[in-house]
Write a protein that holds these residues in place. Structure first.
Motif, PDB file in Angstrom:
ATOM      1  N   ASN A  19      42.387  51.813  39.882  1.00 13.45           N
ATOM      2  CA  ASN A  19      41.548  51.652  38.853  1.00 13.45           C
ATOM      3  C   ASN A  19      40.720  50.453  39.886  1.00 13.45           C
ATOM      4  O   ASN A  19      41.672  49.014  40.275  1.00 13.45           O
ATOM      5  CB  ASN A  19      41.369  51.330  38.198  1.00 13.45           C
ATOM      6  CG  ASN A  19      41.950  52.472  37.384  1.00 13.45           C
ATOM      7  OD1 ASN A  19      41.679  53.307  37.727  1.00 13.45           O
ATOM      8  ND2 ASN A  19      42.633  52.221  35.814  1.00 13.45           N
ATOM      9  N   PRO A  20      39.644  50.218  40.883  1.00 10.43           N
ATOM     10  CA  PRO A  20      38.765  49.029  41.386  1.00 10.43           C
ATOM     11  C   PRO A  20      38.998  47.900  40.117  1.00 10.43           C
ATOM     12  O   PRO A  20      37.982  47.964  39.053  1.00 10.43           O
ATOM     13  CB  PRO A  20      37.610  49.741  41.954  1.00 10.43           C
ATOM     14  CG  PRO A  20      37.723  51.361  42.356  1.00 10.43           C
ATOM     15  CD  PRO A  20      38.832  51.538  40.673  1.00 10.43           C
ATOM     16  N   ALA A  21      39.521  46.650  40.162  1.00  8.71           N
ATOM     17  CA  ALA A  21      39.199  45.619  39.823  1.00  8.71           C
ATOM     18  C   ALA A  21      38.554  44.092  40.779  1.00  8.71           C
ATOM     19  O   ALA A  21      39.375  43.947  41.693  1.00  8.71           O
ATOM     20  CB  ALA A  21      39.603  45.317  38.769  1.00  8.71           C
ATOM     21  N   VAL A  22      37.953  42.849  39.881  1.00  9.58           N
ATOM     22  CA  VAL A  22      38.102  42.158  40.940  1.00  9.58           C
ATOM     23  C   VAL A  22      38.289  41.202  39.600  1.00  9.58           C
ATOM     24  O   VAL A  22      37.414  41.071  38.658  1.00  9.58           O
ATOM     25  CB  VAL A  22      36.346  41.837  41.586  1.00  9.58           C
ATOM     26  CG1 VAL A  22      36.504  40.005  42.170  1.00  9.58           C
ATOM     27  CG2 VAL A  22      35.851  43.080  42.898  1.00  9.58           C
ATOM     28  N   LEU A  23      38.852  39.824  39.751  1.00 11.76           N
ATOM     29  CA  LEU A  23      38.802  38.901  39.236  1.00 11.76           C
ATOM     30  C   LEU A  23      38.552  37.479  40.264  1.00 11.76           C
ATOM     31  O   LEU A  23      39.620  37.432  41.096  1.00 11.76           O
ATOM     32  CB  LEU A  23      39.835  38.386  38.515  1.00 11.76           C
ATOM     33  CG  LEU A  23      39.996  37.202  38.114  1.00 11.76           C
ATOM     34  CD1 LEU A  23      41.195  37.600  36.492  1.00 11.76           C
ATOM     35  CD2 LEU A  23      40.348  36.250  38.453  1.00 11.76           C
ATOM     36  N   THR A  24      37.888  36.572  40.197  1.00  9.25           N
ATOM     37  CA  THR A  24      37.550  35.715  41.162  1.00  9.25           C
ATOM     38  C   THR A  24      36.963  34.817  40.432  1.00  9.25           C
ATOM     39  O   THR A  24      36.130  34.706  39.106  1.00  9.25           O
ATOM     40  CB  THR A  24      36.032  35.422  41.440  1.00  9.25           C
ATOM     41  OG1 THR A  24      35.748  37.154  42.366  1.00  9.25           O
ATOM     42  CG2 THR A  24      35.376  34.255  42.647  1.00  9.25           C
ATOM     43  N   LEU A  52      48.530  32.474  39.290  1.00 14.17           N
ATOM     44  CA  LEU A  52      48.996  33.385  38.872  1.00 14.17           C
ATOM     45  C   LEU A  52      48.045  34.801  37.948  1.00 14.17           C
ATOM     46  O   LEU A  52      48.257  35.833  38.000  1.00 14.17           O
ATOM     47  CB  LEU A  52      48.902  32.697  36.801  1.00 14.17           C
ATOM     48  CG  LEU A  52      50.918  31.982  37.049  1.00 14.17           C
ATOM     49  CD1 LEU A  52      50.756  30.960  35.752  1.00 14.17           C
ATOM     50  CD2 LEU A  52      51.685  32.513  37.950  1.00 14.17           C
ATOM     51  N   ALA A  53      46.236  34.238  37.701  1.00 10.66           N
ATOM     52  CA  ALA A  53      45.490  35.212  37.177  1.00 10.66           C
ATOM     53  C   ALA A  53      45.058  36.716  38.263  1.00 10.66           C
ATOM     54  O   ALA A  53      45.026  37.039  37.879  1.00 10.66           O
ATOM     55  CB  ALA A  53      44.091  34.453  36.939  1.00 10.66           C
ATOM     56  N   GLN A  54      46.043  35.990  39.496  1.00 10.35           N
ATOM     57  CA  GLN A  54      45.087  36.757  40.900  1.00 10.35           C
ATOM     58  C   GLN A  54      46.152  37.931  40.008  1.00 10.35           C
ATOM     59  O   GLN A  54      45.691  39.299  40.545  1.00 10.35           O
ATOM     60  CB  GLN A  54      45.820  36.371  42.024  1.00 10.35           C
ATOM     61  CG  GLN A  54      44.500  35.037  42.215  1.00 10.35           C
ATOM     62  CD  GLN A  54      43.164  35.272  42.037  1.00 10.35           C
ATOM     63  OE1 GLN A  54      43.506  35.989  42.603  1.00 10.35           O
ATOM     64  NE2 GLN A  54      42.993  34.125  40.809  1.00 10.35           N
ATOM     65  N   ALA A  55      47.586  37.570  39.422  1.00  8.42           N
ATOM     66  CA  ALA A  55      48.616  38.804  38.971  1.00  8.42           C
ATOM     67  C   ALA A  55      48.101  40.168  38.458  1.00  8.42           C
ATOM     68  O   ALA A  55      48.494  41.152  38.117  1.00  8.42           O
ATOM     69  CB  ALA A  55      49.862  38.250  39.055  1.00  8.42           C
ATOM     70  N   ILE A  56      46.737  39.577  37.392  1.00 11.31           N
ATOM     71  CA  ILE A  56      46.478  40.517  36.824  1.00 11.31           C
ATOM     72  C   ILE A  56      46.034  41.276  37.747  1.00 11.31           C
ATOM     73  O   ILE A  56      46.067  42.974  37.116  1.00 11.31           O
ATOM     74  CB  ILE A  56      44.377  39.918  35.882  1.00 11.31           C
ATOM     75  CG1 ILE A  56      45.985  38.798  35.129  1.00 11.31           C
ATOM     76  CG2 ILE A  56      44.413  40.115  34.950  1.00 11.31           C
ATOM     77  CD1 ILE A  56      44.701  37.500  34.485  1.00 11.31           C
ATOM     78  N   VAL A  57      45.045  41.894  38.761  1.00  8.18           N
ATOM     79  CA  VAL A  57      44.232  43.142  38.992  1.00  8.18           C
ATOM     80  C   VAL A  57      45.828  42.743  40.004  1.00  8.18           C
ATOM     81  O   VAL A  57      45.453  44.498  39.941  1.00  8.18           O
ATOM     82  CB  VAL A  57      43.205  42.038  39.773  1.00  8.18           C
ATOM     83  CG1 VAL A  57      43.549  43.660  41.155  1.00  8.18           C
ATOM     84  CG2 VAL A  57      42.239  41.494  39.214  1.00  8.18           C
ATOM     85  N   THR A  95      43.520  35.435  29.137  1.00 11.68           N
ATOM     86  CA  THR A  95      43.641  34.903  27.695  1.00 11.68           C
ATOM     87  C   THR A  95      44.876  34.649  27.130  1.00 11.68           C
ATOM     88  O   THR A  95      45.476  33.935  27.736  1.00 11.68           O
ATOM     89  CB  THR A  95      43.323  35.799  26.460  1.00 11.68           C
ATOM     90  OG1 THR A  95      41.215  35.943  26.572  1.00 11.68           O
ATOM     91  CG2 THR A  95      43.018  35.553  24.785  1.00 11.68           C
ATOM     92  N   ARG A  96      45.708  36.098  28.285  1.00 15.04           N
ATOM     93  CA  ARG A  96      47.184  35.834  28.572  1.00 15.04           C
ATOM     94  C   ARG A  96      47.637  35.091  28.840  1.00 15.04           C
ATOM     95  O   ARG A  96      48.338  33.311  29.162  1.00 15.04           O
ATOM     96  CB  ARG A  96      47.909  37.004  27.865  1.00 15.04           C
ATOM     97  CG  ARG A  96      48.081  37.623  26.887  1.00 15.04           C
ATOM     98  CD  ARG A  96      48.805  38.929  26.998  1.00 15.04           C
ATOM     99  NE  ARG A  96      48.677  40.060  28.670  1.00 15.04           N
ATOM    100  CZ  ARG A  96      47.906  40.740  28.406  1.00 15.04           C
ATOM    101  NH1 ARG A  96      47.673  40.798  27.758  1.00 15.04           N
ATOM    102  NH2 ARG A  96      47.653  41.401  30.034  1.00 15.04           N
ATOM    103  N   THR A  97      47.203  34.876  30.854  1.00 16.25           N
ATOM    104  CA  THR A  97      47.579  34.208  31.451  1.00 16.25           C
ATOM    105  C   THR A  97      47.136  32.319  31.251  1.00 16.25           C
ATOM    106  O   THR A  97      48.399  31.775  31.609  1.00 16.25           O
ATOM    107  CB  THR A  97      47.060  34.459  32.832  1.00 16.25           C
ATOM    108  OG1 THR A  97      47.162  35.643  32.941  1.00 16.25           O
ATOM    109  CG2 THR A  97      47.406  33.358  33.399  1.00 16.25           C
ATOM    110  N   ALA A  98      45.967  31.970  30.713  1.00 17.24           N
ATOM    111  CA  ALA A  98      45.473  30.571  30.112  1.00 17.24           C
ATOM    112  C   ALA A  98      47.275  30.334  29.103  1.00 17.24           C
ATOM    113  O   ALA A  98      46.992  29.610  29.436  1.00 17.24           O
ATOM    114  CB  ALA A  98      44.264  30.674  30.341  1.00 17.24           C
TER     115      ALA A  98
END
Length: 443
Positions: free
Chosen positions: A269-274, A256-261, A313-316
């Protein structure tokens, strides 16, 4: 009184390049230094020290600066746990004029070198966890220090070509994003004059040895380390309904966290969540009480970084709520480490490019592409109030780089056990570029 940056830029804009040490003479002096530069690089490469352990390295840099006539203040820095740091600054005053700061980092990585080079590091050390680890300058800080000391020598030996104050700052613990903050926390700019600009460079295999690259605006991203711990209820693996499985919660969170980006941040806006770590459990038939995930978040601006953090935070919390976790057992979220984006001042970047072209030739100066790596040098700019001028120093073999571009197979870059910079002509290129730029600013 220090000149303002606006006044410094105005001076630089009107100062002719001929006011500095002439380029042919600079090249002649740097070429004569090549054996010493190479020797320094090889010595440092063979003797790396981990972050917060840079005892011999800092002593070596301090001693070299003292030999050149710099007034050295050592042992600057205090880490968040209260322990002292090994930062140092060498100051060289040369009449009235602006003050500039040139920075290098000193620490190495817990990486076992696999290059097979005759001068490869064979050093081992004990890391903070008490483990024996190989140690390597896999990020090129040996290159940085060698160039730094070469620049210090050029400036000390050519005082007729500039005026003002030079501060040569050697920083510990860059790899753990702690050294610059530690030096600022120890009243750095009360102990040495506050500079009008901060100058820095970093080596990379993205550009050929003998070249540099720079650009205005972001060069590197912010980095935010986040730990998310899901609190469940342990149970036997055969009766999962009797517990609340934090591993399943964590697995769902990863997806689910991948949908944040992809769905909460504009595509421009470049962004990375790994998610880099996932630790839970002790045996395959036991559902544990907790599961902890480690994330790295990257962005070029604060609003995007905040969106990432808030989204995590919201996703968790939403995942935990979906599994009917009690309010007092909601996920624990901590941020142990973060740094801000590395952003080049536009005016400084333009003057750096102009100076580099005049010094190296236009074919040796490229336009840098921002990357999602991070640096802690921005902390030395005092919350962005001091302009930063930074460039990339190419260290790749030109033929290997061309083949990499042809095939799409990347070269071993920083943090790889195979990272092997082509240190010449990179070292002389770095010294020429930074020396010329420093003297251009010190007019």
């Amino acid at each position: 009184m220090l000149r303002s940056f606006a006044a410094l830029v105005a001076l630089v804009a009107t100062a002719p390049l001929s006011a500095q040490l002439p380029t042919p003479e600079l090249k002649k002096q740097v070429e004569a230094m090549r054996p010493a530069l190479d020797a320094t690089y090889l010595q440092l490469h063979r003797a790396p020290e981990l972050s917060r352990q840079e005892v011999k390295t800092s002593a070596f840099v301090a001693d070299e600066l003292k030999k050149l006539g710099y007034t050295v203040t050592a042992h600057i820095g205090r880490y968040e746990d209260g322990s002292p740091a090994l930062g140092l600054v060498g100051v060289l005053k040369n009449g009235a004029g602006p003050t500039i700061l040139i920075r290098t980092d000193m620490d190495a990585l817990p990486v076992t070198e696999s290059t097979g080079l005759p001068y490869a590091s064979k050093v081992h050390a004990t890391n903070p966890q008490g483990q024996d680890v190989g140690v390597m300058h896999a990020c090129g800080h040996d290159t940085h220090m060698s160039v730094f000391l070469g620049v210090a020598k050029i400036l000390a030996g050519n005082r007729g070509a500039w005026h003002g104050t030079v501060e040569m700052l050697a920083q510990p613990a860059e790899e753990v994003i702690a050294g610059a903050k530690a030096m600022m926390a120890d009243r750095l700019y009360d102990r040495v004059p506050r500079p009008a600009v901060v100058l820095d460079m970093h080596d990379t295999n993205n550009y050929a040895t003998g070249t540099i690259a720079t650009a205005p605006g972001p060069l590197l991203a912010s980095s935010t380390s986040v730990y998310v711990t899901f609190h469940g209820i342990g149970a036997h693996g055969s009766t999962p309904a009797n517990g609340k499985d934090p591993i399943v919660m964590g697995a769902e969170f990863v997806v689910l966290a991948q949908a944040i980006v992809s769905r909460q941040i504009p595509a421009q806006n470049p962004a990375v969540l790994t998610v880099g770590t996932f630790h839970a459990g002790t045996k395959n038939n036991i559902i544990p009480d907790d599961a902890t995930l480690g994330l790295t978040l990257r962005a070029y601006d604060e609003p995007t970084r905040k969106t990432l953090v808030d989204g995590v935070t919201r996703t968790a919390n939403a995942v935990a709520a979906a599994y009917n976790v009690a309010a007092d057992k909601m996920p624990t979220i901590t941020i142990p480490e973060q740094t801000v984006p590395t952003v080049n001042d536009a005016s400084l970047a333009a003057k750096l490019r102009e100076t580099a072209v005049a010094t190296l030739g236009a074919d040796k100066v490229e336009t840098a592409t921002p990357i999602m790596g991070s640096e802690d040098v921005p902390f030395l700019t005092d919350n962005g109030s001091i302009p930063l001028g930074m460039f990339w120093l190419g260290v790749a073999d030109p033929a290997a780089l061309a083949e990499s571009h042809r095939t799409g197979k990347p070269l071993p870059n920083i943090h790889s056990p195979l990272f092997a910079p082509v240190y010449e002509p990179a070292l002389t290129t770095g010294v020429e570029t930074m020396s010329a730029f420093a003297m251009r600013l010190l007019q």
